[in-house]
Design a protein around this motif. Structure first.
Motif, short mmCIF file in Angstrom:
data_model
loop_
_atom_site.label_atom_id
_atom_site.label_comp_id
_atom_site.label_asym_id
_atom_site.label_seq_id
_atom_site.Cartn_x
_atom_site.Cartn_y
_atom_site.Cartn_z
N LEU A 86 0.86 -1.18 0.00
CA LEU A 86 0.00 0.00 0.00
C LEU A 86 0.89 1.24 0.00
O LEU A 86 1.77 1.38 0.87
CB LEU A 86 -0.91 0.03 1.23
CG LEU A 86 -2.11 -0.93 1.25
CD1 LEU A 86 -1.67 -2.36 1.49
CD2 LEU A 86 -3.12 -0.49 2.32
N LEU A 87 0.66 2.11 -0.96
CA LEU A 87 1.37 3.39 -1.06
C LEU A 87 0.42 4.47 -0.56
O LEU A 87 -0.69 4.63 -1.09
CB LEU A 87 1.76 3.65 -2.52
CG LEU A 87 2.38 5.00 -2.85
CD1 LEU A 87 3.72 5.17 -2.14
CD2 LEU A 87 2.56 5.14 -4.36
N LEU A 88 0.86 5.19 0.49
CA LEU A 88 -0.02 6.14 1.17
C LEU A 88 0.60 7.53 1.19
O LEU A 88 1.33 7.89 2.13
CB LEU A 88 -0.27 5.66 2.61
CG LEU A 88 -0.77 4.21 2.76
CD1 LEU A 88 -0.76 3.81 4.23
CD2 LEU A 88 -2.16 4.06 2.15
N PRO A 89 0.36 8.33 0.16
CA PRO A 89 0.90 9.70 0.15
C PRO A 89 0.29 10.55 1.26
O PRO A 89 -0.87 10.35 1.65
CB PRO A 89 0.48 10.24 -1.23
CG PRO A 89 0.15 9.02 -2.04
CD PRO A 89 -0.38 8.02 -1.07
N GLU A 116 3.37 8.58 10.35
CA GLU A 116 3.55 7.31 11.03
C GLU A 116 2.27 6.81 11.68
O GLU A 116 1.94 5.62 11.61
CB GLU A 116 4.65 7.43 12.09
CG GLU A 116 6.04 7.67 11.53
CD GLU A 116 6.35 9.15 11.26
OE1 GLU A 116 7.52 9.45 10.99
OE2 GLU A 116 5.41 9.98 11.31
N ASP A 117 1.54 7.71 12.33
CA ASP A 117 0.30 7.30 13.01
C ASP A 117 -0.73 6.79 12.00
O ASP A 117 -1.39 5.77 12.22
CB ASP A 117 -0.27 8.47 13.81
CG ASP A 117 0.57 8.80 15.04
OD1 ASP A 117 1.38 7.93 15.45
OD2 ASP A 117 0.43 9.91 15.56
N ALA A 122 -2.24 -0.17 8.83
CA ALA A 122 -1.73 -1.54 9.00
C ALA A 122 -2.63 -2.33 9.95
O ALA A 122 -2.96 -3.50 9.68
CB ALA A 122 -0.30 -1.49 9.52
N ALA A 123 -3.03 -1.72 11.05
CA ALA A 123 -3.91 -2.40 12.00
C ALA A 123 -5.25 -2.74 11.36
O ALA A 123 -5.82 -3.82 11.60
CB ALA A 123 -4.11 -1.53 13.23
N GLY A 178 5.02 -4.97 7.31
CA GLY A 178 6.06 -3.99 7.58
C GLY A 178 5.55 -2.62 7.20
O GLY A 178 4.90 -2.46 6.17
N VAL A 179 5.84 -1.63 8.04
CA VAL A 179 5.31 -0.28 7.85
C VAL A 179 6.44 0.72 7.97
O VAL A 179 7.29 0.61 8.87
CB VAL A 179 4.22 0.05 8.89
CG1 VAL A 179 3.62 1.42 8.64
CG2 VAL A 179 3.13 -1.02 8.90
#
Length: 326
Positions: A242-245, A249-250, A256-257, A286-287
Protein backbone atom coordinates in the motif's frame (compact mmCIF):
# COMPACT_ATOMS: atom_id res chain seq x y z
CA UNK A 1 -7.53 13.95 -75.30
CA UNK A 2 -5.65 17.26 -75.38
CA UNK A 3 -3.26 17.85 -72.52
CA UNK A 4 -4.18 20.71 -70.21
CA UNK A 5 -1.23 22.80 -69.12
CA UNK A 6 -2.18 24.53 -65.89
CA UNK A 7 0.22 27.34 -65.00
CA UNK A 8 -1.16 27.55 -61.48
CA UNK A 9 -3.22 25.16 -59.35
CA UNK A 10 -5.55 27.96 -58.27
CA UNK A 11 -9.30 27.71 -58.66
CA UNK A 12 -9.59 30.41 -61.34
CA UNK A 13 -6.98 28.75 -63.55
CA UNK A 14 -8.74 25.40 -63.28
CA UNK A 15 -12.00 27.00 -64.30
CA UNK A 16 -10.39 28.83 -67.22
CA UNK A 17 -8.67 25.66 -68.39
CA UNK A 18 -11.94 23.74 -68.35
CA UNK A 19 -13.46 26.56 -70.29
CA UNK A 20 -16.99 26.01 -69.04
CA UNK A 21 -18.12 27.41 -65.70
CA UNK A 22 -21.06 25.00 -65.70
CA UNK A 23 -18.76 22.01 -66.03
CA UNK A 24 -16.55 23.41 -63.31
CA UNK A 25 -19.54 23.88 -61.00
CA UNK A 26 -20.85 20.40 -61.76
CA UNK A 27 -17.49 18.87 -60.89
CA UNK A 28 -17.35 20.68 -57.58
CA UNK A 29 -20.89 19.73 -56.65
CA UNK A 30 -20.55 16.07 -57.63
CA UNK A 31 -17.90 15.35 -55.00
CA UNK A 32 -18.65 14.44 -51.39
CA UNK A 33 -16.32 17.22 -50.29
CA UNK A 34 -18.18 20.48 -49.77
CA UNK A 35 -16.59 23.48 -51.54
CA UNK A 36 -16.95 26.96 -50.13
CA UNK A 37 -15.61 30.49 -50.49
CA UNK A 38 -15.63 33.37 -48.00
CA UNK A 39 -14.95 36.99 -48.87
CA UNK A 40 -12.38 38.16 -46.33
CA UNK A 41 -13.43 41.82 -46.14
CA UNK A 42 -17.11 41.15 -45.49
CA UNK A 43 -16.68 37.76 -43.78
CA UNK A 44 -19.59 36.50 -45.88
CA UNK A 45 -19.96 33.29 -47.81
CA UNK A 46 -19.61 33.93 -51.51
CA UNK A 47 -20.45 30.27 -52.13
CA UNK A 48 -21.03 26.97 -50.39
CA UNK A 49 -21.82 23.69 -52.12
CA UNK A 50 -25.33 22.24 -51.98
CA UNK A 51 -23.88 19.07 -50.40
CA UNK A 52 -23.94 20.93 -47.09
CA UNK A 53 -27.68 20.40 -46.79
CA UNK A 54 -27.42 16.64 -47.26
CA UNK A 55 -24.71 16.44 -44.61
CA UNK A 56 -25.92 18.85 -41.93
CA UNK A 57 -29.52 19.61 -42.86
CA UNK A 58 -29.03 23.39 -42.99
CA UNK A 59 -30.23 24.88 -46.31
CA UNK A 60 -27.51 26.06 -48.66
CA UNK A 61 -28.88 29.61 -48.51
CA UNK A 62 -28.68 29.75 -44.71
CA UNK A 63 -24.88 29.96 -44.78
CA UNK A 64 -24.53 33.72 -45.02
CA UNK A 65 -21.63 34.76 -42.76
CA UNK A 66 -18.80 33.27 -40.70
CA UNK A 67 -21.08 33.75 -37.68
CA UNK A 68 -23.36 31.07 -39.14
CA UNK A 69 -20.35 28.76 -39.43
CA UNK A 70 -19.21 29.46 -35.87
CA UNK A 71 -22.70 29.20 -34.35
CA UNK A 72 -23.15 25.73 -35.87
CA UNK A 73 -20.05 24.40 -34.19
CA UNK A 74 -19.90 22.39 -30.96
CA UNK A 75 -19.43 24.82 -28.03
CA UNK A 76 -16.40 22.87 -26.81
CA UNK A 77 -14.68 23.31 -30.18
CA UNK A 78 -15.78 26.82 -31.09
CA UNK A 79 -13.26 29.10 -29.38
CA UNK A 80 -10.30 26.89 -30.25
CA UNK A 81 -11.20 26.42 -33.91
CA UNK A 82 -12.41 29.94 -34.64
CA UNK A 83 -9.38 31.50 -32.95
CA UNK A 84 -6.98 29.22 -34.82
CA UNK A 85 -8.61 29.73 -38.22
CA UNK A 86 -8.77 33.50 -37.84
CA UNK A 87 -5.13 33.79 -36.78
CA UNK A 88 -3.93 31.54 -39.61
CA UNK A 89 -6.05 33.36 -42.18
CA UNK A 90 -4.81 36.77 -41.04
CA UNK A 91 -1.27 35.48 -41.40
CA UNK A 92 -2.05 34.19 -44.89
CA UNK A 93 -1.28 30.58 -43.93
CA UNK A 94 -3.16 27.65 -45.45
CA UNK A 95 -4.48 25.39 -42.70
CA UNK A 96 -6.80 22.58 -41.60
CA UNK A 97 -9.14 22.28 -38.64
CA UNK A 98 -11.18 19.41 -37.23
CA UNK A 99 -14.36 20.15 -35.29
CA UNK A 100 -17.87 18.95 -34.60
CA UNK A 101 -20.53 20.68 -36.70
CA UNK A 102 -24.11 20.74 -35.47
CA UNK A 103 -26.80 19.28 -37.68
CA UNK A 104 -30.16 20.95 -38.01
CA UNK A 105 -31.73 18.30 -35.73
CA UNK A 106 -29.15 18.92 -32.96
CA UNK A 107 -26.67 16.11 -33.57
CA UNK A 108 -23.00 16.55 -34.42
CA UNK A 109 -20.84 15.49 -37.36
CA UNK A 110 -17.06 15.58 -37.37
CA UNK A 111 -15.79 17.95 -40.08
CA UNK A 112 -12.33 18.63 -41.43
CA UNK A 113 -12.03 22.07 -43.02
CA UNK A 114 -9.12 22.46 -45.45
CA UNK A 115 -8.52 26.17 -46.07
CA UNK A 116 -6.53 27.97 -48.77
CA UNK A 117 -5.85 31.71 -48.34
CA UNK A 118 -6.16 33.70 -51.59
CA UNK A 119 -4.14 36.93 -51.69
CA UNK A 120 -4.46 40.00 -53.87
CA UNK A 121 -1.48 41.26 -55.90
CA UNK A 122 -0.61 43.63 -53.06
CA UNK A 123 -0.32 40.69 -50.66
CA UNK A 124 -3.48 41.43 -48.70
CA UNK A 125 -5.92 38.59 -48.02
CA UNK A 126 -8.71 38.57 -50.60
CA UNK A 127 -10.71 35.48 -49.72
CA UNK A 128 -10.67 32.01 -48.26
CA UNK A 129 -11.53 28.96 -50.32
CA UNK A 130 -11.70 25.43 -49.11
CA UNK A 131 -13.44 22.13 -48.70
CA UNK A 132 -15.33 20.57 -45.82
CA UNK A 133 -14.94 16.81 -45.43
CA UNK A 134 -17.12 14.50 -43.35
CA UNK A 135 -14.60 12.63 -41.16
CA UNK A 136 -17.08 11.11 -38.72
CA UNK A 137 -16.22 7.51 -39.57
CA UNK A 138 -12.52 8.25 -39.31
CA UNK A 139 -13.05 9.86 -35.91
CA UNK A 140 -15.06 6.87 -34.72
CA UNK A 141 -12.22 4.59 -35.78
CA UNK A 142 -9.67 6.83 -34.04
CA UNK A 143 -11.74 6.93 -30.85
CA UNK A 144 -12.11 3.15 -30.90
CA UNK A 145 -8.35 2.75 -31.32
CA UNK A 146 -7.79 5.18 -28.46
CA UNK A 147 -10.26 3.25 -26.28
CA UNK A 148 -8.50 -0.02 -27.06
CA UNK A 149 -5.14 1.58 -26.34
CA UNK A 150 -6.38 2.80 -22.97
CA UNK A 151 -7.78 -0.63 -22.18
CA UNK A 152 -4.50 -2.27 -23.06
CA UNK A 153 -2.62 0.31 -21.03
CA UNK A 154 -4.91 -0.31 -18.08
CA UNK A 155 -4.44 -4.06 -18.44
CA UNK A 156 -0.68 -3.59 -18.48
CA UNK A 157 -0.98 -1.78 -15.13
CA UNK A 158 -3.39 -4.24 -13.51
CA UNK A 159 -2.74 -7.56 -11.82
CA UNK A 160 -4.56 -10.15 -13.88
CA UNK A 161 -5.65 -12.27 -10.91
CA UNK A 162 -6.77 -9.75 -8.31
CA UNK A 163 -7.72 -6.73 -10.43
CA UNK A 164 -5.67 -4.32 -8.30
CA UNK A 165 -2.56 -2.45 -9.46
CA UNK A 166 0.46 -4.52 -10.44
CA UNK A 167 4.13 -3.96 -9.70
CA UNK A 168 4.59 -1.82 -12.80
CA UNK A 169 1.82 0.56 -11.75
CA UNK A 170 3.19 0.70 -8.21
CA UNK A 171 6.68 1.58 -9.45
CA UNK A 172 5.33 4.41 -11.62
CA UNK A 173 3.17 5.84 -8.84
CA UNK A 174 5.96 5.53 -6.29
CA UNK A 175 8.29 7.52 -8.51
CA UNK A 176 5.69 10.28 -8.92
CA UNK A 177 4.70 10.42 -5.26
CA UNK A 178 8.31 10.28 -4.09
CA UNK A 179 9.08 13.35 -6.16
CA UNK A 180 5.98 15.11 -4.85
CA UNK A 181 6.90 14.29 -1.23
CA UNK A 182 10.40 15.64 -1.82
CA UNK A 183 9.01 18.91 -3.19
CA UNK A 184 6.30 19.36 -0.57
CA UNK A 185 8.07 17.98 2.49
CA UNK A 186 4.98 15.90 3.28
CA UNK A 187 5.36 12.31 4.54
CA UNK A 188 4.98 9.24 2.37
CA UNK A 189 4.16 5.86 3.92
CA UNK A 190 4.28 2.24 2.83
CA UNK A 191 2.59 -0.85 4.19
CA UNK A 192 3.95 -4.13 2.85
CA UNK A 193 1.89 -7.21 3.68
CA UNK A 194 2.74 -10.87 3.23
CA UNK A 195 0.27 -13.71 3.77
CA UNK A 196 1.60 -16.07 6.41
CA UNK A 197 2.53 -19.60 5.30
CA UNK A 198 0.86 -19.24 1.94
CA UNK A 199 2.76 -22.16 0.42
CA UNK A 200 1.32 -24.43 3.08
CA UNK A 201 -2.13 -22.96 2.35
CA UNK A 202 -1.78 -23.90 -1.32
CA UNK A 203 -0.53 -27.36 -0.39
CA UNK A 204 -3.52 -27.95 1.87
CA UNK A 205 -6.30 -26.28 -0.12
CA UNK A 206 -5.05 -26.26 -3.71
CA UNK A 207 -4.05 -23.46 -6.04
CA UNK A 208 -7.63 -22.56 -7.02
CA UNK A 209 -8.40 -21.87 -3.36
CA UNK A 210 -5.09 -20.02 -3.12
CA UNK A 211 -6.09 -17.72 -5.99
CA UNK A 212 -9.44 -17.08 -4.34
CA UNK A 213 -7.67 -16.25 -1.07
CA UNK A 214 -5.49 -13.69 -2.85
CA UNK A 215 -8.50 -12.11 -4.55
CA UNK A 216 -10.44 -11.80 -1.30
CA UNK A 217 -7.53 -10.19 0.52
CA UNK A 218 -6.91 -7.82 -2.41
CA UNK A 219 -10.56 -6.82 -2.23
CA UNK A 220 -10.50 -5.87 1.44
CA UNK A 221 -7.23 -3.98 1.05
CA UNK A 222 -8.66 -2.00 -1.85
CA UNK A 223 -11.68 -1.19 0.28
CA UNK A 224 -9.48 0.24 3.04
CA UNK A 225 -7.47 2.58 0.78
CA UNK A 226 -10.17 5.10 -0.04
CA UNK A 227 -8.20 8.26 -0.81
CA UNK A 228 -7.75 9.16 -4.47
CA UNK A 229 -3.95 8.94 -4.40
CA UNK A 230 -3.68 5.75 -2.35
CA UNK A 231 -2.38 2.74 -4.27
CA UNK A 232 -2.98 -0.92 -3.43
CA UNK A 233 -0.83 -3.25 -5.52
CA UNK A 234 0.12 -6.86 -5.71
CA UNK A 235 3.84 -6.72 -5.06
CA UNK A 236 4.51 -10.30 -6.03
CA UNK A 237 3.23 -13.77 -5.17
CA UNK A 238 1.38 -13.46 -1.86
CA UNK A 239 2.80 -10.01 -1.08
CA UNK A 240 0.81 -6.78 -1.28
CA UNK A 241 1.88 -3.17 -0.89
CA UNK A 242 0.00 0.00 0.00
CA UNK A 243 1.37 3.39 -1.06
CA UNK A 244 -0.02 6.14 1.17
CA UNK A 245 0.90 9.70 0.15
CA UNK A 246 0.61 12.41 2.80
CA UNK A 247 0.26 9.77 5.55
CA UNK A 248 2.43 10.06 8.65
CA UNK A 249 3.55 7.31 11.03
CA UNK A 250 0.30 7.30 13.01
CA UNK A 251 -1.86 7.13 9.89
CA UNK A 252 0.27 4.33 8.44
CA UNK A 253 0.08 2.38 11.70
CA UNK A 254 -3.69 2.70 11.77
CA UNK A 255 -3.90 1.48 8.19
CA UNK A 256 -1.73 -1.54 9.00
CA UNK A 257 -3.91 -2.40 12.00
CA UNK A 258 -7.01 -2.08 9.84
CA UNK A 259 -5.47 -4.50 7.33
CA UNK A 260 -4.86 -7.06 10.08
CA UNK A 261 -8.43 -6.73 11.33
CA UNK A 262 -9.93 -6.92 7.82
CA UNK A 263 -8.04 -10.12 7.00
CA UNK A 264 -9.07 -11.64 10.33
CA UNK A 265 -12.70 -10.75 9.59
CA UNK A 266 -12.52 -12.75 6.35
CA UNK A 267 -11.99 -15.89 8.45
CA UNK A 268 -10.41 -17.81 5.59
CA UNK A 269 -9.73 -21.33 6.91
CA UNK A 270 -6.09 -22.42 6.85
CA UNK A 271 -5.66 -26.15 7.34
CA UNK A 272 -2.00 -26.23 6.35
CA UNK A 273 0.97 -26.94 8.57
CA UNK A 274 1.70 -24.09 10.98
CA UNK A 275 -1.62 -22.43 10.25
CA UNK A 276 -2.33 -19.00 11.63
CA UNK A 277 -4.22 -18.07 14.76
CA UNK A 278 -7.34 -20.17 15.19
CA UNK A 279 -6.70 -22.00 11.91
CA UNK A 280 -7.41 -18.94 9.76
CA UNK A 281 -5.28 -17.02 7.26
CA UNK A 282 -3.19 -14.23 8.79
CA UNK A 283 -0.59 -11.80 7.47
CA UNK A 284 2.61 -10.10 8.58
CA UNK A 285 3.18 -6.43 7.85
CA UNK A 286 6.06 -3.99 7.58
CA UNK A 287 5.31 -0.28 7.85
CA UNK A 288 7.48 2.74 7.15
CA UNK A 289 7.22 6.48 6.70
CA UNK A 290 9.65 8.68 4.77
CA UNK A 291 10.16 12.39 4.30
CA UNK A 292 12.47 12.28 1.30
CA UNK A 293 15.50 14.51 1.26
CA UNK A 294 17.41 15.49 -1.88
CA UNK A 295 19.60 12.38 -1.77
CA UNK A 296 17.01 9.85 -0.59
CA UNK A 297 16.14 6.98 -2.93
CA UNK A 298 12.67 5.47 -3.20
CA UNK A 299 14.01 1.97 -3.86
CA UNK A 300 16.09 2.07 -0.69
CA UNK A 301 12.99 3.05 1.28
CA UNK A 302 10.99 0.14 -0.16
CA UNK A 303 13.84 -2.25 0.65
CA UNK A 304 13.98 -0.97 4.24
CA UNK A 305 10.24 -1.50 4.75
CA UNK A 306 10.55 -4.95 3.18
CA UNK A 307 13.20 -5.78 5.76
CA UNK A 308 10.92 -4.91 8.66
CA UNK A 309 8.23 -7.07 7.07
CA UNK A 310 10.56 -10.04 7.27
CA UNK A 311 11.39 -9.10 10.83
CA UNK A 312 7.66 -9.42 11.54
CA UNK A 313 7.61 -12.85 9.93
CA UNK A 314 10.68 -14.09 11.75
CA UNK A 315 9.30 -12.67 15.00
CA UNK A 316 6.28 -14.96 14.99
CA UNK A 317 4.04 -13.81 12.08
CA UNK A 318 0.62 -12.14 12.29
CA UNK A 319 2.51 -9.06 13.46
CA UNK A 320 3.15 -5.46 12.48
CA UNK A 321 6.70 -4.10 12.56
CA UNK A 322 7.42 -0.39 12.15
CA UNK A 323 10.50 0.99 10.46
CA UNK A 324 12.47 3.08 12.93
CA UNK A 325 12.94 6.64 11.83
CA UNK A 326 16.55 7.67 11.29
Amino acid sequence: MNDLTLPDPGVEHVRDALGDAGVYKALLESTKAIPWKIDWASKRFAYIGPQIEALLGWPQGSWQTVEDWAARMHPEDRDRVVGYCVSQSQAGVDHEADYRAMTRDGHYVWIRDVVHVVRRPDGEVDSLVGFMFDISERKKAEEELLRLHRELEQLSMTDGLTGIANRRMFDLRLENEWGEARRSGNPLSLVILDIDRFKQYNDAHGHVAGDECLKRIAGVLRGLAQRARDVVARFGGEEFILLLPDADEDAAGRMAAACVDAIADLRIPHAGAGAGIGGFVTASLGVGTARPGPDAAARAFVAAVDQVLYAAKSGGRNRIEMLEQG
